[in-house]
Motif scaffolding. Sequence first.
Motif, PDB file in Angstrom:
ATOM      1  N   SER A  38       0.846  -1.183   0.000  1.00  0.00           N
ATOM      2  CA  SER A  38       0.000   0.000   0.000  1.00  0.00           C
ATOM      3  C   SER A  38       0.888   1.241   0.000  1.00  0.00           C
ATOM      4  N   THR A  62       1.015  -1.526   4.520  1.00  0.00           N
ATOM      5  CA  THR A  62       0.702  -2.949   4.452  1.00  0.00           C
ATOM      6  C   THR A  62       1.445  -3.589   3.295  1.00  0.00           C
ATOM      7  N   VAL A  64       1.812  -7.087   0.921  1.00  0.00           N
ATOM      8  CA  VAL A  64       1.146  -8.317   0.508  1.00  0.00           C
ATOM      9  C   VAL A  64       2.261  -9.310   0.211  1.00  0.00           C
ATOM     10  N   ASP A  73      -2.054 -14.901  -0.835  1.00  0.00           N
ATOM     11  CA  ASP A  73      -1.669 -13.557  -0.408  1.00  0.00           C
ATOM     12  C   ASP A  73      -1.990 -13.350   1.074  1.00  0.00           C
ATOM     13  N   HIS A  75      -1.922 -10.183   3.907  1.00  0.00           N
ATOM     14  CA  HIS A  75      -1.741  -8.751   4.163  1.00  0.00           C
ATOM     15  C   HIS A  75      -1.017  -8.610   5.504  1.00  0.00           C
ATOM     16  N   SER A 129      -0.922 -17.333   6.636  1.00  0.00           N
ATOM     17  CA  SER A 129      -2.264 -16.764   6.620  1.00  0.00           C
ATOM     18  C   SER A 129      -3.110 -17.456   7.674  1.00  0.00           C
TER      19      SER A 129
END
Length: 177
Positions: A38, A62, A64, A73, A75, A129
């Motif tokens: 980001s 952020t 990824v 992915d 974050h 994740s």
Amino acid sequence: MKWSTIQLQKFRNKGLAIDEMVDVHDLKEIEPQIRDLSPIHVTGRADISSEKITFHLRIQGTFVLPCARTLNDVHYPIDIQTLETFLLKSLPYEEMEEEEVHRVQGDVIDLLPIVKELLLLEVPMQVFSDEAEGELPSGKGWEVMSEEDALSKDEEEKPIDPRLAALSKFFEKKDES
């Protein structure tokens, strides 16, 4: 994120407030693990004196990144607080403080390379994740097991290989005597 020392000296008595959005998408070329990021929000202040300029920065954004287990992915939030000091005059080694300092090259102070370096240092070796916790990869004849599953499988009674059955009786006889 770039100022001349003359511009900064105008803020000597009042300080300089920093609140900028920085685009650092070129980090994807430097670190292949970064899939996307980001815009980075840099906030803070600069304390300016005749000898040095100290930046108190907070860097937020952020990344990824790929999940180490599933390659999906993830974050990954970044929140860095740092103190960066630039010396305007050369000080003797004895007078330098313990903190790391930067020397001003020419008459311009550029914070962008420092922000990029700090961001690269924040990239973790692995991320997982939350979704990967429930689904462990498996294939034909193999599976990834959690530690609890592996321990419970070890505790279960396994059938004894007939070739080693006589060996198990050997230990039973020794325990009886």
